[in-house]
Design a protein around this motif. Sequence first.
Motif, PDB file in Angstrom:
ATOM      1  N   PRO A 169       0.817  -1.211   0.000  1.00  0.00           N
ATOM      2  CA  PRO A 169       0.000   0.000   0.000  1.00  0.00           C
ATOM      3  C   PRO A 169       0.858   1.272   0.000  1.00  0.00           C
ATOM      4  O   PRO A 169       1.840   1.369   0.744  1.00  0.00           O
ATOM      5  CB  PRO A 169      -0.810  -0.118   1.297  1.00  0.00           C
ATOM      6  N   ASP A 223      -6.073  -2.211   4.931  1.00  0.00           N
ATOM      7  CA  ASP A 223      -7.021  -3.092   4.245  1.00  0.00           C
ATOM      8  C   ASP A 223      -7.257  -2.570   2.829  1.00  0.00           C
ATOM      9  O   ASP A 223      -7.461  -1.364   2.629  1.00  0.00           O
ATOM     10  CB  ASP A 223      -8.349  -3.150   5.012  1.00  0.00           C
ATOM     11  N   TRP A 224      -7.243  -3.477   1.871  1.00  0.00           N
ATOM     12  CA  TRP A 224      -7.448  -3.086   0.480  1.00  0.00           C
ATOM     13  C   TRP A 224      -7.913  -4.298  -0.323  1.00  0.00           C
ATOM     14  O   TRP A 224      -7.975  -5.415   0.203  1.00  0.00           O
ATOM     15  CB  TRP A 224      -6.171  -2.485  -0.116  1.00  0.00           C
ATOM     16  N   GLU A 225      -8.289  -4.083  -1.549  1.00  0.00           N
ATOM     17  CA  GLU A 225      -8.815  -5.149  -2.396  1.00  0.00           C
ATOM     18  C   GLU A 225      -8.106  -5.141  -3.750  1.00  0.00           C
ATOM     19  O   GLU A 225      -7.589  -4.113  -4.189  1.00  0.00           O
ATOM     20  CB  GLU A 225     -10.324  -4.974  -2.632  1.00  0.00           C
ATOM     21  N   ARG A 226      -8.110  -6.320  -4.364  1.00  0.00           N
ATOM     22  CA  ARG A 226      -7.548  -6.429  -5.719  1.00  0.00           C
ATOM     23  C   ARG A 226      -8.290  -7.522  -6.474  1.00  0.00           C
ATOM     24  O   ARG A 226      -8.403  -8.653  -5.979  1.00  0.00           O
ATOM     25  CB  ARG A 226      -6.060  -6.764  -5.645  1.00  0.00           C
TER      26      ARG A 226
END
Length: 273
Positions: free
Chosen positions: A39, A210-213
């Motif tokens: 990130p 927190d993240w999305e891919r």
Amino acid sequence: MPTLPREQPEPAPLYQARQMAESFGTDPRRYDQARPPYPDDLVARIAAGSPGPDVLDIGCGTGIAARQFQAAGCTVLGVEPDARMAGFARTRGLPVEVAAFEAWEPAGRAFDALIAAQSWHWVDPTAGAAKAAQVLRPQGLLAIFGHVFEPPAEVAEPFAAAYRRVAPDSPFSTQPARRPLELYQAGYAKIADTIRGTGRFDDPEHWRFDWERPYTRDQWLDLLPTTGGLTRLRPDQLAEILGAVGHAIDALGGGFTMRYTTLATTAVRAGTP
């Protein structure tokens, strides 16, 4: 009277599994292309929290994290035990010295930040923490971080079943299909305890991002062979696992969204600059 399950022996620490630790260089180009970056907020926070621009990247691999820190204005030196990974990183503009961190010779050099991106589990934690204190300048920042990525159950369960079938003797075959985030957080808490044990750092902090891919079928099947449990499998074993996972992703419509959590343990080197 029910039979009590046999106790499983404690697995050896990963840092002792040198063959596995140095197996990622089998296909460094695939590793570099398939593995996700870190990130931007994490990189910026580490760079801002360091007293200067000099960064040492422990177990730098192909230089994924290092290039992000270079882009943030840092001067980065990599230390990497696998000469193949180091060679690839050099082609991407990163100076690298080939050695395990515990055995690496700093030759009087000191750094403003030490980072270990998805690599600290390959370092002897006690020796590594002591070495970090040795090469960090006072008020320098030690940052150990990595991704938690557990695919959805519809993908994880077929993967685990296929892995147990083709590699029943692997220590990875006994692991559950999906592991709770708390398990990873406990691991980072142990890292903090080891850092405290040196007596040379301020109290560690824990960070979370927190993240999305999204992943297509092909993208996920490209990443899987770069993970520790698969790097040393035979081609036929790998093909069977990838076939099972590919079929599962097809059933989801050809892709899925991965919810990532990037965890970090950081600590400031005690002392006056």
